[in-house]
Design a protein around this motif. Sequence first.
Motif, PDB file in Angstrom:
ATOM      1  N   GLU A 141      -3.795   1.999  10.225  1.00 37.04           N
ATOM      2  CA  GLU A 141      -3.589   0.555  10.386  1.00 37.04           C
ATOM      3  C   GLU A 141      -4.381  -0.251   9.361  1.00 37.04           C
ATOM      4  N   GLU A 142      -5.648   0.130   9.156  1.00 41.03           N
ATOM      5  CA  GLU A 142      -6.488  -0.590   8.205  1.00 41.03           C
ATOM      6  C   GLU A 142      -5.991  -0.400   6.780  1.00 41.03           C
ATOM      7  N   TRP A 143      -5.639   0.838   6.423  1.00 42.89           N
ATOM      8  CA  TRP A 143      -5.145   1.094   5.078  1.00 42.89           C
ATOM      9  C   TRP A 143      -3.817   0.387   4.836  1.00 42.89           C
ATOM     10  N   ALA A 144      -2.963   0.368   5.824  1.00 45.95           N
ATOM     11  CA  ALA A 144      -1.676  -0.329   5.673  1.00 45.95           C
ATOM     12  C   ALA A 144      -1.909  -1.814   5.425  1.00 45.95           C
ATOM     13  N   ARG A 145      -2.826  -2.397   6.166  1.00 42.38           N
ATOM     14  CA  ARG A 145      -3.111  -3.823   6.010  1.00 42.38           C
ATOM     15  C   ARG A 145      -3.627  -4.133   4.609  1.00 42.38           C
ATOM     16  N   ILE A 146      -4.584  -3.338   4.156  1.00 41.91           N
ATOM     17  CA  ILE A 146      -5.183  -3.586   2.844  1.00 41.91           C
ATOM     18  C   ILE A 146      -4.177  -3.361   1.721  1.00 41.91           C
ATOM     19  N   VAL A 148      -0.889  -3.502   1.850  1.00 33.68           N
ATOM     20  CA  VAL A 148       0.148  -4.539   1.870  1.00 33.68           C
ATOM     21  C   VAL A 148      -0.400  -5.834   1.281  1.00 33.68           C
ATOM     22  N   ARG A 149      -1.636  -6.166   1.600  1.00 33.49           N
ATOM     23  CA  ARG A 149      -2.265  -7.358   1.010  1.00 33.49           C
ATOM     24  C   ARG A 149      -2.302  -7.251  -0.509  1.00 33.49           C
ATOM     25  N   TRP A 177      -7.726 -12.221  -2.443  1.00 35.99           N
ATOM     26  CA  TRP A 177      -7.339 -13.060  -1.310  1.00 35.99           C
ATOM     27  C   TRP A 177      -8.505 -13.985  -1.012  1.00 35.99           C
ATOM     28  N   THR A 232       4.562   3.454   8.592  1.00 38.21           N
ATOM     29  CA  THR A 232       4.385   2.073   9.049  1.00 38.21           C
ATOM     30  C   THR A 232       5.282   1.123   8.274  1.00 38.21           C
ATOM     31  N   TRP A 243       6.687  -4.972   0.302  1.00 35.96           N
ATOM     32  CA  TRP A 243       6.714  -3.788   1.164  1.00 35.96           C
ATOM     33  C   TRP A 243       7.564  -2.696   0.534  1.00 35.96           C
TER      34      TRP A 243
END
Length: 259
Positions: A141-146, A148-149, A177, A232, A243
């Motif tokens: 979850e954390e890696w996906a968030r970073i 994608v950002r 960001w 994800t 994405w």
Amino acid sequence: MPAEVVPTRNTGEAAPRLPNATVPKGMVWPPIAGRDLLREIAPQVGGSVPFKLARGAWATTLAGRWRLLSSYWFENLAEAQVELLAWAKLHTDAAASHALSPGRCLALNPEQGGGRLWQIVPVHQSLRLELDNVPRSAGVEEWARILVRAARALYEVPGKLAEAGLLLPAGLDRLGWVAEVGRPVFIGFIPLPERLAATGPTVVENIETNLDSVLFELAFSRREILEGVAATLETGNALDPPWAALHSAISRVLKSEGC
């Protein structure tokens, strides 16, 4: 801007004087906020000496909060003012396109009968530093968030810069960001108009090129995390260009020989 106006660099070794609140009227952009910033940094300016870079440029960092850079010195102060106006327009257009980090200042410091142009840019965390600081214990979850950002920044900001006439290298080191504005922006220095590159990287290639080393490292050391991020992305908005580009880059890395 006249094509024949070319900066002449100071050949002396003595460090130039940093800009402060005494910069004359009409030589600061933006006029009000820039002047306020010069007053704010005045206590730090007094005890700081810039260091010399290649090609006659000078730079320093104040209190870990602002970076200052001067690459241009003009023999003629009037010509320097023309350049300052053209430079300020670039910044204004980039800010209007929501591509630029806030709180910047341009200053023309009279010097040796001519003038030296300075940029003052607030320090913000870059995408590269954000990626480098992801804990080893971070999960999917954390890696996906970073990731994608990062992908969104690499996709959106170059296009916004181009709209403002700024075809600049906009990789992980120059993007970030910024919480103050709630979006990814360009956090690096901007050269004078005549020094801008004629062409820039395409948006999609920029995502893959910039994230390759991160993705390959994950594939090598934590393949299950990268596979989880790919899964994800598959359940998310596949039509969203950042994405889709990120998913394509991850798929290519996972299929690469040795991964």
